[in-house]
Design a protein around this motif. Structure first.
Motif, PDB file in Angstrom:
ATOM      1  N   ASN A  37      28.221  42.787  42.539  1.00  0.00           N
ATOM      2  CA  ASN A  37      28.227  42.297  41.157  1.00  0.00           C
ATOM      3  C   ASN A  37      29.579  42.397  40.475  1.00  0.00           C
ATOM      4  O   ASN A  37      29.752  41.916  39.362  1.00  0.00           O
ATOM      5  CB  ASN A  37      27.161  43.004  40.334  1.00  0.00           C
ATOM      6  CG  ASN A  37      25.870  42.219  40.353  1.00  0.00           C
ATOM      7  OD1 ASN A  37      25.906  40.990  40.218  1.00  0.00           O
ATOM      8  ND2 ASN A  37      24.756  42.880  40.569  1.00  0.00           N
ATOM      9  N   LEU A  38      30.540  43.034  41.156  1.00  0.00           N
ATOM     10  CA  LEU A  38      31.880  43.138  40.567  1.00  0.00           C
ATOM     11  C   LEU A  38      32.971  42.636  41.493  1.00  0.00           C
ATOM     12  O   LEU A  38      34.132  42.563  41.110  1.00  0.00           O
ATOM     13  CB  LEU A  38      32.184  44.599  40.192  1.00  0.00           C
ATOM     14  CG  LEU A  38      31.308  45.242  39.109  1.00  0.00           C
ATOM     15  CD1 LEU A  38      31.687  46.704  38.936  1.00  0.00           C
ATOM     16  CD2 LEU A  38      31.441  44.507  37.788  1.00  0.00           C
ATOM     17  N   SER A  39      32.624  42.325  42.737  1.00  0.00           N
ATOM     18  CA  SER A  39      33.638  41.927  43.718  1.00  0.00           C
ATOM     19  C   SER A  39      33.067  40.908  44.697  1.00  0.00           C
ATOM     20  O   SER A  39      31.859  40.880  44.934  1.00  0.00           O
ATOM     21  CB  SER A  39      34.093  43.173  44.490  1.00  0.00           C
ATOM     22  OG  SER A  39      34.887  42.818  45.605  1.00  0.00           O
ATOM     23  N   GLY A  40      33.966  40.120  45.288  1.00  0.00           N
ATOM     24  CA  GLY A  40      33.553  39.149  46.304  1.00  0.00           C
ATOM     25  C   GLY A  40      33.500  39.766  47.700  1.00  0.00           C
ATOM     26  O   GLY A  40      33.237  39.059  48.677  1.00  0.00           O
ATOM     27  N   GLY A  93      37.780  41.290  33.439  1.00  0.00           N
ATOM     28  CA  GLY A  93      36.417  40.803  33.236  1.00  0.00           C
ATOM     29  C   GLY A  93      35.350  41.597  33.978  1.00  0.00           C
ATOM     30  O   GLY A  93      34.288  41.071  34.287  1.00  0.00           O
ATOM     31  N   ARG A  94      35.627  42.872  34.279  1.00  0.00           N
ATOM     32  CA  ARG A  94      34.647  43.680  35.018  1.00  0.00           C
ATOM     33  C   ARG A  94      33.795  44.540  34.096  1.00  0.00           C
ATOM     34  O   ARG A  94      32.945  45.290  34.527  1.00  0.00           O
ATOM     35  CB  ARG A  94      35.357  44.571  36.040  1.00  0.00           C
ATOM     36  CG  ARG A  94      35.276  44.050  37.444  1.00  0.00           C
ATOM     37  CD  ARG A  94      36.209  42.889  37.679  1.00  0.00           C
ATOM     38  NE  ARG A  94      36.011  42.283  38.984  1.00  0.00           N
ATOM     39  CZ  ARG A  94      36.915  41.540  39.592  1.00  0.00           C
ATOM     40  NH1 ARG A  94      38.066  41.291  39.025  1.00  0.00           N
ATOM     41  NH2 ARG A  94      36.640  41.000  40.755  1.00  0.00           N
ATOM     42  N   ILE A  95      34.040  44.436  32.807  1.00  0.00           N
ATOM     43  CA  ILE A  95      33.209  45.175  31.858  1.00  0.00           C
ATOM     44  C   ILE A  95      33.024  44.257  30.653  1.00  0.00           C
ATOM     45  O   ILE A  95      33.919  43.500  30.310  1.00  0.00           O
ATOM     46  CB  ILE A  95      33.864  46.529  31.497  1.00  0.00           C
ATOM     47  CG1 ILE A  95      32.903  47.434  30.735  1.00  0.00           C
ATOM     48  CG2 ILE A  95      35.150  46.377  30.718  1.00  0.00           C
ATOM     49  CD1 ILE A  95      33.391  48.876  30.609  1.00  0.00           C
ATOM     50  N   SER A 151      46.020  42.100  38.746  1.00  0.00           N
ATOM     51  CA  SER A 151      44.673  41.804  39.246  1.00  0.00           C
ATOM     52  C   SER A 151      44.428  42.431  40.620  1.00  0.00           C
ATOM     53  O   SER A 151      45.323  43.050  41.194  1.00  0.00           O
ATOM     54  CB  SER A 151      44.487  40.283  39.331  1.00  0.00           C
ATOM     55  OG  SER A 151      45.437  39.761  40.232  1.00  0.00           O
ATOM     56  N   THR A 152      43.219  42.235  41.111  1.00  0.00           N
ATOM     57  CA  THR A 152      42.894  42.725  42.454  1.00  0.00           C
ATOM     58  C   THR A 152      42.272  41.575  43.244  1.00  0.00           C
ATOM     59  O   THR A 152      41.789  40.602  42.645  1.00  0.00           O
ATOM     60  CB  THR A 152      41.874  43.883  42.399  1.00  0.00           C
ATOM     61  OG1 THR A 152      40.686  43.436  41.732  1.00  0.00           O
ATOM     62  CG2 THR A 152      42.445  45.075  41.667  1.00  0.00           C
ATOM     63  N   SER A 153      42.284  41.700  44.569  1.00  0.00           N
ATOM     64  CA  SER A 153      41.550  40.697  45.347  1.00  0.00           C
ATOM     65  C   SER A 153      40.845  41.347  46.524  1.00  0.00           C
ATOM     66  O   SER A 153      41.309  42.345  47.074  1.00  0.00           O
ATOM     67  CB  SER A 153      42.467  39.564  45.791  1.00  0.00           C
ATOM     68  OG  SER A 153      43.341  40.026  46.774  1.00  0.00           O
ATOM     69  N   CYS A 154      39.718  40.758  46.861  1.00  0.00           N
ATOM     70  CA  CYS A 154      38.857  41.354  47.897  1.00  0.00           C
ATOM     71  C   CYS A 154      39.274  40.862  49.284  1.00  0.00           C
ATOM     72  O   CYS A 154      40.010  39.899  49.415  1.00  0.00           O
ATOM     73  CB  CYS A 154      37.400  41.021  47.590  1.00  0.00           C
ATOM     74  SG  CYS A 154      36.993  39.295  47.805  1.00  0.00           S
ATOM     75  N   PRO A 155      38.797  41.520  50.338  1.00  0.00           N
ATOM     76  CA  PRO A 155      39.138  41.100  51.707  1.00  0.00           C
ATOM     77  C   PRO A 155      38.582  39.705  52.018  1.00  0.00           C
ATOM     78  O   PRO A 155      37.527  39.321  51.505  1.00  0.00           O
ATOM     79  CB  PRO A 155      38.435  42.134  52.587  1.00  0.00           C
ATOM     80  CG  PRO A 155      38.067  43.269  51.707  1.00  0.00           C
ATOM     81  CD  PRO A 155      37.918  42.710  50.338  1.00  0.00           C
TER      82      PRO A 155
HETATM   83  O1  X90 Z   1      37.165  42.090  44.375  1.00  0.00           O
HETATM   84  C1  X90 Z   1      37.942  42.753  43.687  1.00  0.00           C
HETATM   85  O2  X90 Z   1      39.021  42.306  43.301  1.00  0.00           O
HETATM   86  C2  X90 Z   1      37.565  44.179  43.321  1.00  0.00           C
HETATM   87  C3  X90 Z   1      36.925  44.325  41.995  1.00  0.00           C
HETATM   88  C4  X90 Z   1      36.410  45.708  41.696  1.00  0.00           C
HETATM   89  C5  X90 Z   1      35.936  45.913  40.303  1.00  0.00           C
HETATM   90  C6  X90 Z   1      35.369  47.226  39.899  1.00  0.00           C
HETATM   91  C7  X90 Z   1      35.876  48.459  40.537  1.00  0.00           C
HETATM   92  C8  X90 Z   1      35.474  49.740  39.854  1.00  0.00           C
HETATM   93  C9  X90 Z   1      36.172  50.947  40.410  1.00  0.00           C
HETATM   94  C10 X90 Z   1      35.454  52.309  38.345  1.00  0.00           C
HETATM   95  C11 X90 Z   1      34.377  53.325  38.135  1.00  0.00           C
HETATM   96  C12 X90 Z   1      33.126  53.139  38.920  1.00  0.00           C
HETATM   97  C13 X90 Z   1      32.299  51.967  38.503  1.00  0.00           C
HETATM   98  C14 X90 Z   1      31.113  51.653  39.402  1.00  0.00           C
HETATM   99  C15 X90 Z   1      30.345  50.447  39.000  1.00  0.00           C
HETATM  100  C16 X90 Z   1      29.368  49.956  39.978  1.00  0.00           C
HETATM  101  C17 X90 Z   1      36.004  52.253  39.747  1.00  0.00           C
END
Ligand code: X90
Length: 282
Positions: A90-93, A173-175, A63-67
């Motif tokens: 819309n995809l990150s905090g 869950g980003r797509i 997984s990933t996490s935001c700052p």
């Molecule tokens: O907060 C987090 O953990 C970060 C989550 C990020 C999720 C999406 C990152 C997409 C990166 C993919 C291709 C570009 C897509 C652009 C959509 C707006 C790269």
């Protein structure tokens, strides 16, 4: 108050793929990539090969996490005027925690100001915005005017991508899982764009780069691209980025931009052999 003697700083999260900007005070605030026990901090010391090896061999969930708001605050430092650009809310905090940091910063330091921009995008499109902010700061444009012009500028920049896999996007869950289904075929490239709401909008399935690149060119034309700035960022495919650059040169007469490498966050989601393209259109 005269704004000319104030201390300016531009800040973004690490999804912009840049750790410095020539000629202006800039900081990148890292996102994290979690692979089992390992925490890859997306800063200039991150070992991207080690991360890809860990991802390839780890069988559990990654997984990933935001700052956090604290890490944004730390990056704001003691600047009087901060311009802060985040990955799509819309995809990150990241935007939300930056907004918390902005409230705290402005409350604690009277007169200081944080201008916060939700890129509704990521990577190369954020770099275009950062470069535009820098240009105006160096010209001495008044901060409120910069903010106004940046909001306008962002209406005319676009982001496309060619993804070799959407596995990590789907698993986190980003797509849309229904969309993701059947997209994972070997050799198939997913070409799509960042939508107006800052989400992934897959548009075409292409077999290999040979099909995907002309498809990107077609979309660039549809967005009114006619020679503006372009930034291509790639994950382990300098060749692919070069090929697309050549195609842009051939189609539009020149390549007005740069090629960059995706760092940890973008290379986690835009998996090896993927490209992200930010450009100025209409
Ligand atoms: O907060 C987090 O953990 C970060 C989550 C990020 C999720 C999406 C990152 C997409 C990166 C993919 C291709 C570009 C897509 C652009 C959509 C707006 C790269």
């Amino acid at each position: 108050m005269s704004y000319e003697n104030l201390k300016y700083k531009i800040i973004s999260d690490s999804s912009s793929n840049i750790f410095s900007v020539e000629g202006i005070d800039f900081s990148s605030v890292p996102l994290h990539i979690i692979v089992g026990e390992q925490d890859f901090v997306d800063d200039e010391n991150v070992d991207l090969d080690e991360m890809q090896n860990a991802l390839a061999s780890y069988k559990g969930k990654t997984s990933t996490s935001c700052p956090s708001a604290e890490s944004w605050l730390e990056a704001f430092g003691d600047a009087d005027i901060v311009f802060c650009v985040t990955i799509t809310s819309n995809l990150s905090g990241a935007y939300s925690s930056a907004n918390t940091a902005k409230q705290i910063y402005e409350e604690e330091h009277e007169g200081k100001k944080v201008y916060l921009f939700d890129s509704l995008s990521t990577g190369p499109e954020m770099v275009l915005v950062i470069e535009k902010i820098k240009e105006m700061v160096l010209l001495g444009v008044e901060p409120d005017t910069i903010a106004e012009k940046i909001n306008e500028y962002m209406q005319h920049t676009h982001l496309y991508y060619s993804l070799a896999s959407v596995d990590n996007l789907a698993k986190n869950g980003r797509i849309n899982p229904i969309l993701a289904k059947g997209l994972g075929l070997l050799g198939i490239r997913i070409v799509g764009k960042a939508s107006d709401e800052g989400k992934l909008e897959p548009m075409d399935k292409c077999r290999g780069d040979k099909k995907a690149f002309p498809c990107i060119i077609k979309h660039m034309k549809n967005e009114g691209y006619s020679g503006g700035k372009v930034i291509i960022s790639h994950t382990n495919t300098e060749e692919g980025a070069d090929e697309l650059k050549k195609l842009i040169e051939k189609e539009f007469g020149s390549f007005n931009g740069v090629i960059q490498k995706n760092t940890a966050l973008c290379s986690y989601y835009a998996e090896p052999k993927s490209l992200i393209i930010g450009f100025e259109g209409v």
